[in-house]
Design a protein around this motif. Sequence first.
Motif, PDB file in Angstrom:
ATOM      1  N   TYR A  12       0.832  -1.206   0.000  1.00 44.60           N
ATOM      2  CA  TYR A  12       0.000   0.000   0.000  1.00 44.60           C
ATOM      3  C   TYR A  12       0.869   1.260   0.000  1.00 44.60           C
ATOM      4  O   TYR A  12       0.704   2.151  -0.832  1.00 44.60           O
ATOM      5  CB  TYR A  12      -0.924  -0.021   1.219  1.00 44.60           C
ATOM      6  N   ASN A  13       1.822   1.331   0.926  1.00 37.57           N
ATOM      7  CA  ASN A  13       2.673   2.518   1.049  1.00 37.57           C
ATOM      8  C   ASN A  13       3.540   2.747  -0.182  1.00 37.57           C
ATOM      9  O   ASN A  13       3.623   3.870  -0.692  1.00 37.57           O
ATOM     10  CB  ASN A  13       3.573   2.408   2.282  1.00 37.57           C
ATOM     11  N   VAL A  14       4.193   1.710  -0.652  1.00 36.66           N
ATOM     12  CA  VAL A  14       5.095   1.845  -1.796  1.00 36.66           C
ATOM     13  C   VAL A  14       4.319   2.260  -3.044  1.00 36.66           C
ATOM     14  O   VAL A  14       4.738   3.156  -3.781  1.00 36.66           O
ATOM     15  CB  VAL A  14       5.891   0.541  -2.022  1.00 36.66           C
ATOM     16  N   CYS A  15       3.170   1.616  -3.267  1.00 40.62           N
ATOM     17  CA  CYS A  15       2.375   1.962  -4.459  1.00 40.62           C
ATOM     18  C   CYS A  15       1.892   3.407  -4.417  1.00 40.62           C
ATOM     19  O   CYS A  15       1.961   4.113  -5.418  1.00 40.62           O
ATOM     20  CB  CYS A  15       1.181   1.020  -4.594  1.00 40.62           C
ATOM     21  N   LEU A  16       1.407   3.845  -3.271  1.00 37.49           N
ATOM     22  CA  LEU A  16       0.934   5.228  -3.188  1.00 37.49           C
ATOM     23  C   LEU A  16       2.084   6.228  -3.265  1.00 37.49           C
ATOM     24  O   LEU A  16       1.986   7.241  -3.948  1.00 37.49           O
ATOM     25  CB  LEU A  16       0.162   5.463  -1.891  1.00 37.49           C
ATOM     26  N   SER A  52       7.584   0.386   6.695  1.00 40.38           N
ATOM     27  CA  SER A  52       6.932  -0.840   6.222  1.00 40.38           C
ATOM     28  C   SER A  52       7.948  -1.793   5.586  1.00 40.38           C
ATOM     29  O   SER A  52       7.858  -3.008   5.786  1.00 40.38           O
ATOM     30  CB  SER A  52       5.770  -0.520   5.285  1.00 40.38           C
ATOM     31  N   ILE A  53       8.904  -1.274   4.861  1.00 44.05           N
ATOM     32  CA  ILE A  53       9.951  -2.131   4.284  1.00 44.05           C
ATOM     33  C   ILE A  53      10.787  -2.751   5.404  1.00 44.05           C
ATOM     34  O   ILE A  53      11.063  -3.958   5.407  1.00 44.05           O
ATOM     35  CB  ILE A  53      10.830  -1.340   3.294  1.00 44.05           C
ATOM     36  N   HIS A  54      11.178  -1.933   6.371  1.00 45.62           N
ATOM     37  CA  HIS A  54      11.960  -2.402   7.515  1.00 45.62           C
ATOM     38  C   HIS A  54      11.194  -3.477   8.283  1.00 45.62           C
ATOM     39  O   HIS A  54      11.761  -4.510   8.654  1.00 45.62           O
ATOM     40  CB  HIS A  54      12.276  -1.197   8.417  1.00 45.62           C
ATOM     41  N   ALA A  55       9.900  -3.264   8.500  1.00 44.31           N
ATOM     42  CA  ALA A  55       9.077  -4.219   9.246  1.00 44.31           C
ATOM     43  C   ALA A  55       8.980  -5.555   8.514  1.00 44.31           C
ATOM     44  O   ALA A  55       9.058  -6.620   9.139  1.00 44.31           O
ATOM     45  CB  ALA A  55       7.683  -3.639   9.479  1.00 44.31           C
ATOM     46  N   VAL A  56       8.828  -5.519   7.190  1.00 45.66           N
ATOM     47  CA  VAL A  56       8.756  -6.762   6.421  1.00 45.66           C
ATOM     48  C   VAL A  56      10.073  -7.521   6.515  1.00 45.66           C
ATOM     49  O   VAL A  56      10.095  -8.742   6.745  1.00 45.66           O
ATOM     50  CB  VAL A  56       8.380  -6.485   4.950  1.00 45.66           C
ATOM     51  N   VAL A  57      11.178  -6.819   6.369  1.00 48.59           N
ATOM     52  CA  VAL A  57      12.490  -7.482   6.414  1.00 48.59           C
ATOM     53  C   VAL A  57      12.722  -8.115   7.784  1.00 48.59           C
ATOM     54  O   VAL A  57      13.110  -9.297   7.876  1.00 48.59           O
ATOM     55  CB  VAL A  57      13.620  -6.486   6.063  1.00 48.59           C
ATOM     56  N   LEU A  58      12.455  -7.377   8.862  1.00 51.83           N
ATOM     57  CA  LEU A  58      12.734  -7.921  10.194  1.00 51.83           C
ATOM     58  C   LEU A  58      11.747  -9.019  10.589  1.00 51.83           C
ATOM     59  O   LEU A  58      12.127  -9.979  11.261  1.00 51.83           O
ATOM     60  CB  LEU A  58      12.758  -6.800  11.229  1.00 51.83           C
ATOM     61  N   THR A  59      10.507  -8.903  10.159  1.00 51.91           N
ATOM     62  CA  THR A  59       9.542  -9.975  10.441  1.00 51.91           C
ATOM     63  C   THR A  59       9.906 -11.219   9.644  1.00 51.91           C
ATOM     64  O   THR A  59       9.784 -12.348  10.143  1.00 51.91           O
ATOM     65  CB  THR A  59       8.110  -9.510  10.130  1.00 51.91           C
ATOM     66  N   ALA A  70       7.592   9.386   3.490  1.00 52.63           N
ATOM     67  CA  ALA A  70       8.783   8.557   3.276  1.00 52.63           C
ATOM     68  C   ALA A  70       9.050   7.656   4.484  1.00 52.63           C
ATOM     69  O   ALA A  70       9.457   6.499   4.326  1.00 52.63           O
ATOM     70  CB  ALA A  70       9.991   9.440   2.999  1.00 52.63           C
ATOM     71  N   ASN A  71       8.805   8.168   5.682  1.00 49.88           N
ATOM     72  CA  ASN A  71       9.034   7.345   6.868  1.00 49.88           C
ATOM     73  C   ASN A  71       8.053   6.166   6.933  1.00 49.88           C
ATOM     74  O   ASN A  71       8.386   5.109   7.463  1.00 49.88           O
ATOM     75  CB  ASN A  71       8.977   8.177   8.147  1.00 49.88           C
ATOM     76  N   ASP A  72       6.836   6.310   6.368  1.00 52.30           N
ATOM     77  CA  ASP A  72       5.887   5.194   6.298  1.00 52.30           C
ATOM     78  C   ASP A  72       6.430   4.093   5.390  1.00 52.30           C
ATOM     79  O   ASP A  72       6.328   2.904   5.703  1.00 52.30           O
ATOM     80  CB  ASP A  72       4.531   5.658   5.752  1.00 52.30           C
ATOM     81  N   VAL A  73       6.981   4.508   4.256  1.00 53.03           N
ATOM     82  CA  VAL A  73       7.556   3.548   3.314  1.00 53.03           C
ATOM     83  C   VAL A  73       8.752   2.856   3.958  1.00 53.03           C
ATOM     84  O   VAL A  73       8.876   1.624   3.917  1.00 53.03           O
ATOM     85  CB  VAL A  73       7.967   4.247   1.999  1.00 53.03           C
ATOM     86  N   ALA A  74       9.632   3.629   4.568  1.00 49.99           N
ATOM     87  CA  ALA A  74      10.820   3.064   5.209  1.00 49.99           C
ATOM     88  C   ALA A  74      10.431   2.095   6.320  1.00 49.99           C
ATOM     89  O   ALA A  74      10.993   0.999   6.430  1.00 49.99           O
ATOM     90  CB  ALA A  74      11.701   4.185   5.760  1.00 49.99           C
TER      91      ALA A  74
END
Length: 190
Positions: free
Chosen positions: A62-66, A87-94, A81-85
């Motif tokens: 959602y964040n990256v597309c928008l 969400s990417i960080h959260a996916v990688v660490l999860t 930009a912090n939302d995108v950063a």
Amino acid sequence: MASWNSIPLEISYEVVGWIAFTSWSISFYPQLILNFRRKSVVGLNFDFVLLNLTKHSSYMIYNVCLYFSPIIQNTMIPVAANDVAFSIHAVVLTALTLFQIFIYERGPQKVSRFATGLVVLVWGFAAICFFIALPSHSWLWLITIFKFAMTCVKYIPQSHLCPLPLMVQPIIWNYDHSLRLYPTPHTVYS
């Protein structure tokens, strides 16, 4: 992003956003470090990790597309930009936590059928919606589906079904609305 009417407000927005990014991002590390030190994930809730990966993946889409959408250029993008950063960080660490589940001692624990079913249901729903959006190029509607998927994963396991009508209404509205906002050459209106 559209220009702000106030420089102090824009600076405050950025500072608070990056403070939130830092605060939420730090929360992922203690579990990863604990698992690494113990070489064990015994006691970790595997359902939580799987649902969290689904939630953060849909949030990232959602964040990256928008954020990178050429359609929404020159408008007030509802994603920073912090939302995108984050969400990417959260996916990688999860995903790293999920990887630890596969390589470390886990005892008799496993992912529940409910969590597995919910994840399959949510991603299946998103895939069907992708194929619905494809012919009409209803991308705004589609990314709203990803936000909906995130909300489902967040609330349904907690049995908070009360907001369900409020969650479904924007999807229905945005599908029709996105067709009118961004028609394709093949779109015909009566």
